[in-house]
Design a protein around this motif. Structure first.
Motif, PDB file in Angstrom:
ATOM      1  N   TRP A   1       4.082  -0.419   8.794  1.00  0.00           N
ATOM      2  CA  TRP A   1       4.184   0.879   8.141  1.00  0.00           C
ATOM      3  C   TRP A   1       5.633   1.345   8.054  1.00  0.00           C
ATOM      4  CZ3 TRP A   1      -0.157   3.570   6.391  1.00  0.00           C
ATOM      5  CH2 TRP A   1      -1.403   3.056   6.795  1.00  0.00           C
ATOM      6  N   GLY A   2       5.945   2.007   6.956  1.00  0.00           N
ATOM      7  CA  GLY A   2       7.215   2.716   6.873  1.00  0.00           C
ATOM      8  C   GLY A   2       7.146   4.015   7.667  1.00  0.00           C
ATOM      9  N   LEU A   3       8.285   4.668   7.785  1.00  0.00           N
ATOM     10  CA  LEU A   3       8.360   5.893   8.593  1.00  0.00           C
ATOM     11  C   LEU A   3       7.891   7.132   7.839  1.00  0.00           C
ATOM     12  CD1 LEU A   3      11.693   5.413  10.549  1.00  0.00           C
ATOM     13  CD2 LEU A   3       9.384   4.643  11.104  1.00  0.00           C
TER      14      LEU A   3
ATOM     15  N   GLN B   1      -0.667  11.539   3.411  1.00  0.00           N
ATOM     16  CA  GLN B   1      -1.192  12.344   4.512  1.00  0.00           C
ATOM     17  C   GLN B   1      -0.919  13.806   4.218  1.00  0.00           C
ATOM     18  OE1 GLN B   1       0.637  11.689   8.359  1.00  0.00           O
ATOM     19  NE2 GLN B   1      -1.189  12.376   9.445  1.00  0.00           N
TER      20      GLN B   1
ATOM     21  N   PHE C   1       3.307   7.374   2.942  1.00  0.00           N
ATOM     22  CA  PHE C   1       3.625   6.192   3.733  1.00  0.00           C
ATOM     23  C   PHE C   1       3.445   4.930   2.911  1.00  0.00           C
ATOM     24  CE2 PHE C   1       4.149   8.010   7.908  1.00  0.00           C
ATOM     25  CZ  PHE C   1       3.425   9.186   7.853  1.00  0.00           C
TER      26      PHE C   1
ATOM     27  N   LEU D   1      -5.739   6.488   1.085  1.00  0.00           N
ATOM     28  CA  LEU D   1      -5.124   5.503   0.202  1.00  0.00           C
ATOM     29  C   LEU D   1      -4.826   6.106  -1.160  1.00  0.00           C
ATOM     30  CD1 LEU D   1      -4.334   2.464  -0.169  1.00  0.00           C
ATOM     31  CD2 LEU D   1      -6.583   2.196  -1.232  1.00  0.00           C
TER      32      LEU D   1
ATOM     33  N   TYR E   1      -0.067   5.209   1.172  1.00  0.00           N
ATOM     34  CA  TYR E   1      -1.030   6.163   1.706  1.00  0.00           C
ATOM     35  C   TYR E   1      -0.392   7.555   1.701  1.00  0.00           C
ATOM     36  CZ  TYR E   1      -4.470   2.796   3.487  1.00  0.00           C
ATOM     37  OH  TYR E   1      -5.453   1.840   3.599  1.00  0.00           O
TER      38      TYR E   1
ATOM     39  N   PHE F   1       0.838  -1.201   0.000  1.00  0.00           N
ATOM     40  CA  PHE F   1       0.000   0.000   0.000  1.00  0.00           C
ATOM     41  C   PHE F   1       0.875   1.254   0.000  1.00  0.00           C
ATOM     42  CE2 PHE F   1      -3.795  -2.367   1.322  1.00  0.00           C
ATOM     43  CZ  PHE F   1      -3.232  -3.460   1.956  1.00  0.00           C
TER      44      PHE F   1
ATOM     45  N   ASN G   1      -2.215  18.186   8.416  1.00  0.00           N
ATOM     46  CA  ASN G   1      -3.336  18.235   9.369  1.00  0.00           C
ATOM     47  C   ASN G   1      -4.542  17.412   8.934  1.00  0.00           C
ATOM     48  OD1 ASN G   1      -1.928  20.030  11.084  1.00  0.00           O
ATOM     49  ND2 ASN G   1      -2.467  21.709   9.706  1.00  0.00           N
ATOM     50  N   GLN G   2      -4.280  16.364   8.168  1.00  0.00           N
ATOM     51  CA  GLN G   2      -5.359  15.475   7.752  1.00  0.00           C
ATOM     52  C   GLN G   2      -5.001  14.036   8.066  1.00  0.00           C
ATOM     53  OE1 GLN G   2      -6.932  15.968   3.824  1.00  0.00           O
ATOM     54  NE2 GLN G   2      -6.622  18.193   3.821  1.00  0.00           N
ATOM     55  N   GLY G   3      -5.977  13.157   7.963  1.00  0.00           N
ATOM     56  CA  GLY G   3      -5.722  11.738   8.119  1.00  0.00           C
ATOM     57  C   GLY G   3      -5.113  11.148   6.862  1.00  0.00           C
ATOM     58  N   LEU G   4      -4.752   9.873   6.959  1.00  0.00           N
ATOM     59  CA  LEU G   4      -4.156   9.203   5.813  1.00  0.00           C
ATOM     60  C   LEU G   4      -5.230   8.808   4.806  1.00  0.00           C
ATOM     61  CD1 LEU G   4      -2.231   8.652   8.374  1.00  0.00           C
ATOM     62  CD2 LEU G   4      -1.237   6.884   6.915  1.00  0.00           C
TER      63      LEU G   4
END
Lengths: 115, 116
Positions: free
Chosen positions: A105-107, A38, A90, A46, A36, A34, A41-44
């Protein structure tokens, strides 16, 4: 254990230039992959995912990624970036070989698109 | 469509205080998740739920509790807040099990929590 490495923590690029964000995972067992995004100031959200089938996956906003099993990589590309692509990206992987599945998850890679 | 909504967006807690992060989704998803995001670290799963009345621990559950009384709501409770719980918390949901089926996970906008 599975791990994900995003090779670049920050990628600065000029608007309309191509970009590649690199992602490698450690184990070559069967995986779901995957990307993703971001935005500040928002969510992740896809971007795209690989579950099976064609190794070239196309996502939203003109992004695509290629699954390379031999190199255990899933690099994200866009041929021409916009200012609005500035965000954190991500990469994530799930080993699907067993029942005890984890989403690793990656960093993250911070993409900064400059005018 | 509101998607996944979580509140509050920002909160400062004193050590030892308790609080609940609220999360609701309007997509009729069975699966819900709580993650925390710390600088320099990938997202970590705190708790998840596969449906109303069913919850299970994720990778980092210590110091947290959850409940799932309805399909829509999945609150996260912090008991006896500690500085180590300073983080950004994300609630998320998926139609089916994202980990087994590769379903898309939909995230809320995050809650920034500072424990001082």
């Amino acid at each position: 254990a599975q791990s994900v490495t995003q090779l670049d923590s920050q990628v600065p690029v000029f608007e309309e230039a191509p970009v590649e964000l690199r992602c490698n995972y450690s184990s070559s067992v069967s995986v779901y992959l995957f990307w993703y995004v971001q935005y500040p100031n928002q969510g992740l959200q896809l971007l795209l995912k690989y579950l099976s089938g064609s190794t070239l996956v196309k996502g939203i906003n003109g992004f695509e990624a290629e699954f390379n099993k031999s190199q255990t990589s899933f690099h994200l590309r866009k041929p021409s970036v916009h200012i609005s692509d500035t965000a954190e990206y991500f990469c994530a992987v799930i080993d699907i070989a067993g029942n005890n599945r984890k989403l690793i998850w990656g960093l993250g890679t911070s993409l900064a698109v400059n005018p | 469509n509101a998607g996944v909504t979580q509140t509050p967006k920002f909160r400062i807690l004193k050590i030892g205080q308790s609080m609940t992060l609220q999360c609701t989704q309007d997509m009729n998803h069975n699966y819900m998740y709580w993650y925390r995001q710390d600088p320099g670290m990938g997202l970590k799963l705190i708790y998840y739920s596969v449906g109303a009345g069913i919850t299970d621990k994720g990778e980092v559950p210590n110091g947290y509790n959850v409940s799932r009384s309805t399909t829509e709501d999945f609150p996260l409770r912090l008991e006896l807040a500690a500085p180590s719980q300073t983080s950004v918390y994300f609630c998320a949901s998926s139609f089916q099990g994202a980990y087994h089926s590769g379903n898309t996970i939909y995230f809320g906008e995050g809650s920034w929590l500072t424990v001082v």
